[in-house]
Design a protein around this motif. Structure first.
Motif, PDB file in Angstrom:
ATOM      1  N   ALA A 165       0.831  -1.209   0.000  1.00  0.00           N
ATOM      2  CA  ALA A 165       0.000   0.000   0.000  1.00  0.00           C
ATOM      3  C   ALA A 165       0.864   1.258   0.000  1.00  0.00           C
ATOM      4  CB  ALA A 165      -0.923  -0.009   1.224  1.00  0.00           C
ATOM      5  N   THR A 166       1.970   1.218   0.731  1.00  0.00           N
ATOM      6  CA  THR A 166       2.863   2.387   0.811  1.00  0.00           C
ATOM      7  C   THR A 166       3.634   2.593  -0.483  1.00  0.00           C
ATOM      8  OG1 THR A 166       3.138   2.002   3.182  1.00  0.00           O
ATOM      9  CG2 THR A 166       4.754   3.419   2.130  1.00  0.00           C
ATOM     10  N   MET A 167       4.072   1.468  -1.082  1.00  0.00           N
ATOM     11  CA  MET A 167       4.911   1.545  -2.286  1.00  0.00           C
ATOM     12  C   MET A 167       4.091   1.477  -3.578  1.00  0.00           C
ATOM     13  SD  MET A 167       7.762   1.894  -0.816  1.00  0.00           S
ATOM     14  CE  MET A 167       8.863   1.803  -2.225  1.00  0.00           C
ATOM     15  N   HIS A 168       2.748   1.410  -3.444  1.00  0.00           N
ATOM     16  CA  HIS A 168       1.853   1.366  -4.617  1.00  0.00           C
ATOM     17  C   HIS A 168       2.195   0.207  -5.561  1.00  0.00           C
ATOM     18  CE1 HIS A 168       0.450   5.288  -3.327  1.00  0.00           C
ATOM     19  NE2 HIS A 168       1.711   5.719  -3.306  1.00  0.00           N
ATOM     20  N   THR A 169       2.295  -0.959  -4.958  1.00  0.00           N
ATOM     21  CA  THR A 169       2.552  -2.175  -5.732  1.00  0.00           C
ATOM     22  C   THR A 169       1.611  -3.280  -5.239  1.00  0.00           C
ATOM     23  OG1 THR A 169       4.277  -3.691  -6.487  1.00  0.00           O
ATOM     24  CG2 THR A 169       4.357  -3.026  -4.175  1.00  0.00           C
ATOM     25  N   SER A 170       1.750  -4.458  -5.799  1.00  0.00           N
ATOM     26  CA  SER A 170       0.879  -5.566  -5.383  1.00  0.00           C
ATOM     27  C   SER A 170       1.490  -6.314  -4.206  1.00  0.00           C
ATOM     28  CB  SER A 170       0.667  -6.537  -6.548  1.00  0.00           C
ATOM     29  OG  SER A 170       1.873  -7.216  -6.850  1.00  0.00           O
ATOM     30  N   THR A 171       0.637  -7.038  -3.484  1.00  0.00           N
ATOM     31  CA  THR A 171       1.120  -7.840  -2.361  1.00  0.00           C
ATOM     32  C   THR A 171       2.078  -8.926  -2.855  1.00  0.00           C
ATOM     33  OG1 THR A 171      -0.983  -7.478  -1.216  1.00  0.00           O
ATOM     34  CG2 THR A 171       0.385  -9.275  -0.412  1.00  0.00           C
ATOM     35  N   LYS A 172       1.802  -9.454  -4.027  1.00  0.00           N
ATOM     36  CA  LYS A 172       2.660 -10.498  -4.595  1.00  0.00           C
ATOM     37  C   LYS A 172       4.073  -9.974  -4.828  1.00  0.00           C
ATOM     38  CE  LYS A 172       2.949 -13.738  -8.489  1.00  0.00           C
ATOM     39  NZ  LYS A 172       2.297 -14.196  -9.745  1.00  0.00           N
ATOM     40  N   VAL A 173       4.178  -8.782  -5.394  1.00  0.00           N
ATOM     41  CA  VAL A 173       5.497  -8.178  -5.630  1.00  0.00           C
ATOM     42  C   VAL A 173       6.168  -7.845  -4.299  1.00  0.00           C
ATOM     43  CG1 VAL A 173       6.683  -6.146  -6.565  1.00  0.00           C
ATOM     44  CG2 VAL A 173       4.903  -7.284  -7.911  1.00  0.00           C
ATOM     45  N   ALA A 174       5.368  -7.364  -3.348  1.00  0.00           N
ATOM     46  CA  ALA A 174       5.912  -7.033  -2.027  1.00  0.00           C
ATOM     47  C   ALA A 174       6.504  -8.255  -1.354  1.00  0.00           C
ATOM     48  CB  ALA A 174       4.817  -6.417  -1.159  1.00  0.00           C
ATOM     49  N   MET A 175       5.851  -9.410  -1.488  1.00  0.00           N
ATOM     50  CA  MET A 175       6.371 -10.651  -0.912  1.00  0.00           C
ATOM     51  C   MET A 175       7.725 -11.003  -1.530  1.00  0.00           C
ATOM     52  SD  MET A 175       4.150 -12.042   1.345  1.00  0.00           S
ATOM     53  CE  MET A 175       4.053 -13.829   1.295  1.00  0.00           C
ATOM     54  N   GLN A 176       7.894 -10.723  -2.816  1.00  0.00           N
ATOM     55  CA  GLN A 176       9.153 -11.024  -3.506  1.00  0.00           C
ATOM     56  C   GLN A 176      10.279 -10.094  -3.057  1.00  0.00           C
ATOM     57  OE1 GLN A 176       7.935 -10.631  -7.595  1.00  0.00           O
ATOM     58  NE2 GLN A 176       6.958 -12.659  -7.663  1.00  0.00           N
ATOM     59  N   HIS A 177       9.924  -8.899  -2.534  1.00  0.00           N
ATOM     60  CA  HIS A 177      10.924  -7.910  -2.112  1.00  0.00           C
ATOM     61  C   HIS A 177      11.478  -8.183  -0.707  1.00  0.00           C
ATOM     62  CE1 HIS A 177       9.579  -4.487  -5.063  1.00  0.00           C
ATOM     63  NE2 HIS A 177      10.044  -5.559  -5.669  1.00  0.00           N
ATOM     64  N   PHE A 178      10.928  -9.153   0.004  1.00  0.00           N
ATOM     65  CA  PHE A 178      11.279  -9.339   1.405  1.00  0.00           C
ATOM     66  C   PHE A 178      12.765  -9.594   1.656  1.00  0.00           C
ATOM     67  CE2 PHE A 178       7.046  -9.117   2.976  1.00  0.00           C
ATOM     68  CZ  PHE A 178       7.194  -8.898   4.342  1.00  0.00           C
ATOM     69  N   PRO A 179      13.454 -10.443   0.856  1.00  0.00           N
ATOM     70  CA  PRO A 179      14.890 -10.657   1.127  1.00  0.00           C
ATOM     71  C   PRO A 179      15.686  -9.341   1.082  1.00  0.00           C
ATOM     72  CG  PRO A 179      14.062 -12.313  -0.386  1.00  0.00           C
ATOM     73  CD  PRO A 179      12.973 -11.289  -0.230  1.00  0.00           C
ATOM     74  N   TYR A 180      15.371  -8.476   0.105  1.00  0.00           N
ATOM     75  CA  TYR A 180      16.072  -7.197  -0.013  1.00  0.00           C
ATOM     76  C   TYR A 180      15.661  -6.270   1.130  1.00  0.00           C
ATOM     77  CZ  TYR A 180      16.167  -9.184  -4.710  1.00  0.00           C
ATOM     78  OH  TYR A 180      16.316 -10.025  -5.775  1.00  0.00           O
ATOM     79  N   LEU A 181      14.388  -6.303   1.452  1.00  0.00           N
ATOM     80  CA  LEU A 181      13.861  -5.434   2.509  1.00  0.00           C
ATOM     81  C   LEU A 181      14.525  -5.742   3.851  1.00  0.00           C
ATOM     82  CD1 LEU A 181      11.745  -3.271   3.237  1.00  0.00           C
ATOM     83  CD2 LEU A 181      10.103  -5.109   3.591  1.00  0.00           C
ATOM     84  N   LYS A 182      14.653  -7.024   4.171  1.00  0.00           N
ATOM     85  CA  LYS A 182      15.259  -7.417   5.443  1.00  0.00           C
ATOM     86  C   LYS A 182      16.751  -7.062   5.465  1.00  0.00           C
ATOM     87  CE  LYS A 182      13.729 -10.881   7.782  1.00  0.00           C
ATOM     88  NZ  LYS A 182      13.380 -12.204   8.328  1.00  0.00           N
ATOM     89  N   HIS A 183      17.379  -7.186   4.306  1.00  0.00           N
ATOM     90  CA  HIS A 183      18.801  -6.831   4.212  1.00  0.00           C
ATOM     91  C   HIS A 183      19.002  -5.335   4.449  1.00  0.00           C
ATOM     92  CE1 HIS A 183      22.961  -7.037   2.858  1.00  0.00           C
ATOM     93  NE2 HIS A 183      22.713  -5.963   2.091  1.00  0.00           N
ATOM     94  N   ILE A 184      18.143  -4.509   3.849  1.00  0.00           N
ATOM     95  CA  ILE A 184      18.246  -3.056   4.005  1.00  0.00           C
ATOM     96  C   ILE A 184      18.035  -2.656   5.458  1.00  0.00           C
ATOM     97  CG2 ILE A 184      17.110  -0.860   3.417  1.00  0.00           C
ATOM     98  CD1 ILE A 184      16.582  -2.114   0.620  1.00  0.00           C
ATOM     99  N   ILE A 185      17.012  -3.258   6.088  1.00  0.00           N
ATOM    100  CA  ILE A 185      16.703  -2.927   7.483  1.00  0.00           C
ATOM    101  C   ILE A 185      17.861  -3.319   8.399  1.00  0.00           C
ATOM    102  CG2 ILE A 185      15.212  -3.581   9.433  1.00  0.00           C
ATOM    103  CD1 ILE A 185      12.912  -3.719   7.426  1.00  0.00           C
ATOM    104  N   LYS A 186      18.447  -4.488   8.131  1.00  0.00           N
ATOM    105  CA  LYS A 186      19.540  -4.969   8.963  1.00  0.00           C
ATOM    106  C   LYS A 186      20.741  -4.038   8.915  1.00  0.00           C
ATOM    107  CE  LYS A 186      22.413  -9.074   9.712  1.00  0.00           C
ATOM    108  NZ  LYS A 186      22.741 -10.449   9.212  1.00  0.00           N
ATOM    109  N   ASN A 187      20.983  -3.406   7.768  1.00  0.00           N
ATOM    110  CA  ASN A 187      22.185  -2.593   7.581  1.00  0.00           C
ATOM    111  C   ASN A 187      21.919  -1.094   7.625  1.00  0.00           C
ATOM    112  OD1 ASN A 187      24.406  -4.669   6.815  1.00  0.00           O
ATOM    113  ND2 ASN A 187      22.650  -5.260   5.549  1.00  0.00           N
ATOM    114  N   SER A 188      20.708  -0.689   7.988  1.00  0.00           N
ATOM    115  CA  SER A 188      20.384   0.749   8.071  1.00  0.00           C
ATOM    116  C   SER A 188      20.620   1.254   9.487  1.00  0.00           C
ATOM    117  CB  SER A 188      18.926   0.975   7.677  1.00  0.00           C
ATOM    118  OG  SER A 188      18.708   0.596   6.335  1.00  0.00           O
ATOM    119  N   ASN A 189      20.777   2.586   9.617  1.00  0.00           N
ATOM    120  CA  ASN A 189      20.949   3.155  10.955  1.00  0.00           C
ATOM    121  C   ASN A 189      19.592   3.227  11.662  1.00  0.00           C
ATOM    122  OD1 ASN A 189      19.605   5.818  10.574  1.00  0.00           O
ATOM    123  ND2 ASN A 189      21.265   6.108   9.064  1.00  0.00           N
ATOM    124  N   PRO A 190      19.582   3.335  12.997  1.00  0.00           N
ATOM    125  CA  PRO A 190      18.345   3.288  13.777  1.00  0.00           C
ATOM    126  C   PRO A 190      17.319   4.331  13.391  1.00  0.00           C
ATOM    127  CG  PRO A 190      20.255   3.038  15.200  1.00  0.00           C
ATOM    128  CD  PRO A 190      20.782   3.369  13.849  1.00  0.00           C
TER     129      PRO A 190
END
Length: 400
Positions: A353-378
């Motif tokens: 909803a935030t990125m204006h995409t489908s839930t299916k595409v959002a599910m595919q983005h999870f590996p990258y999303l978790k990687h970004i969160i892990k390496n981002s500042n607080p």
């Protein structure tokens, strides 16, 4: 404790709920069969309308004996010939006339019962006694030889008002408290099946029958509907009967297919029948995929036809054994997988909803999303969590 079904079964033919015309025709046939052009009758109609009960009640009323060959007995050509040779020409032990009853004539099972109805049609002209066959489906081709030489008497589903009056009378005799609306709902749920209505009343008799109790009973019955539907499909001798099996099943086609796939090998033990049944199951799955791909919902009728009439007609002969059906563990695994991924899917919906995409595409983005969160500042992490409006549990899940 006597079952209501037994206690209130017809003692005389006039006790039958509704169907006065059928009762009068059958009584006239039995009393005057010697002067009739046809010495056999087929009493046909839906399940639970009292066909067999009517025959027994009429026999008691007229002081006739009954000699019955029921659906659990072998009814092939040799068995019918042996049975009729012994029965048709002899008086009963106490010199009373008798009725020969062939119960559920349309429920014959393939090869084992082959030739039975044709043999019966040949010898009924020699009978000194009336022969009555009961059948659920008079159009079944297996009883075609009998139809040519028999009088057809149809028994209909009783009207709703007749069932309500019947149940109300029993409640008053048994001192069962009830609400009128609840009793009407109970009668309506039976859909003309007096036997089913009495069994439901038996379950509820020890409490006041309210609309809420009737609805609770209906919910419990619905969970058993798939088991009943499978039995109808696997055991039915008529494709037309099997076609109605899933009418009241509150499951989607995917779940019905899983039930079918798991229980088919238990019921169809010969390779040819099993192959043909799985062919129909496979075609149903193809139609389901076409619906999902093209949204052609008119194909849904073909899915249920293949799952019911298709699978039913695939068998060479009916399995005489009582099979205990069970649910495939795949349904449990699917449920567990859905629960396991439920949190992920909720986060994906918010991300989509935030990125204006489908839930299916959002599910595919999870590996990258978790990687970004892990390496981002607080600070960036907190801003991201706030932007997606994530709960504390969802934040913990993302940090794993």
């Amino acid at each position: 404790m006597t079952l209501l079904l037994t206690k209130y079964s017809p003692k005389l033919s006039t006790d039958l709920v509704g169907n006065d015309a059928a009762r009068i025709k059958l009584k006239d046939f039995v009393v005057n069969y010697k002067s009739q052009k046809k010495t056999a009758a087929i009493l046909h109609g839906p399940l639970g309308t009292g066909k067999t009960s009517l025959v027994y009640a009429l026999a008691k009323e007229l002081d006739y004996d009954i000699l019955e060959l029921n659906s659990s007995q072998l009814r092939n050509k040799d068995a019918i010939h042996s049975f009729l040779t012994a029965a048709l020409g002899q008086m009963s032990l106490f010199m009373r006339p008798k009725i020969i009853l062939i119960d559920e004539a349309d429920n014959t099972s393939g090869r084992k019962d082959r030739g039975g109805m044709a043999e019966l049609a040949k010898v009924i002209a020699k009978s000194k006694f009336p022969i009555i066959c009961t059948a659920n489906d008079v159009l079944d081709k297996k009883i075609k030889p009998m139809k040519k030489v028999s009088k057809l008497i149809e028994i209909h589903k009783p009207h709703l008002d007749e069932i309500i009056a019947f149940l109300k009378n029993i409640c008053q005799k048994e001192n069962i408290e009830f609400d009128d609306n609840a009793l009407s709902s109970l009668a309506r749920q039976s859909d003309g099946d007096i036997r089913a209505a009495l069994l439901d009343l038996q379950v509820l008799r020890h409490q006041k029958i309210t609309l809420e109790k009737v609805m609770e009973l209906d919910d419990r019955k619905r969970t058993q509907t798939i088991l009943h539907a499978l039995k109808v499909v696997f055991k039915s001798s008529s494709a037309a009967t099997a076609k109605t099996a899933f009418r009241d099943v509150d499951l989607n086609p995917d779940h019905i297919m899983l039930w079918m796939e798991y229980n088919l090998p238990k019921e169809y033990t010969d390779a040819k029948s099993l192959q043909a049944a799985f062919e129909h199951l496979s075609r149903a799955d193809i139609f389901k995929k076409r619906i999902m791909r093209w949204q052609h919902w008119r194909y849904l009728v073909y899915i249920f036809d293949l799952l019911s009439a298709g699978v039913s007609s695939a068998k060479e002969e009916r399995n005489p054994n009582q099979i205990e059906y069970s649910q495939s563990s795949r349904l449990l695994k699917i449920w567990m997988a859905k629960n396991k991924n439920a949190k992920k899917r909720e986060i994906a919906k918010k991300y989509a909803a935030t990125m204006h995409t489908s839930t299916k595409v959002a599910m595919q983005h999870f590996p990258y999303l978790k990687h970004i969160i892990k390496n981002s500042n607080p600070v960036i992490k907190q801003k991201f969590y706030h932007e997606l409006d994530l709960t504390d549990d969802e934040v913990v899940w993302l940090k794993r």
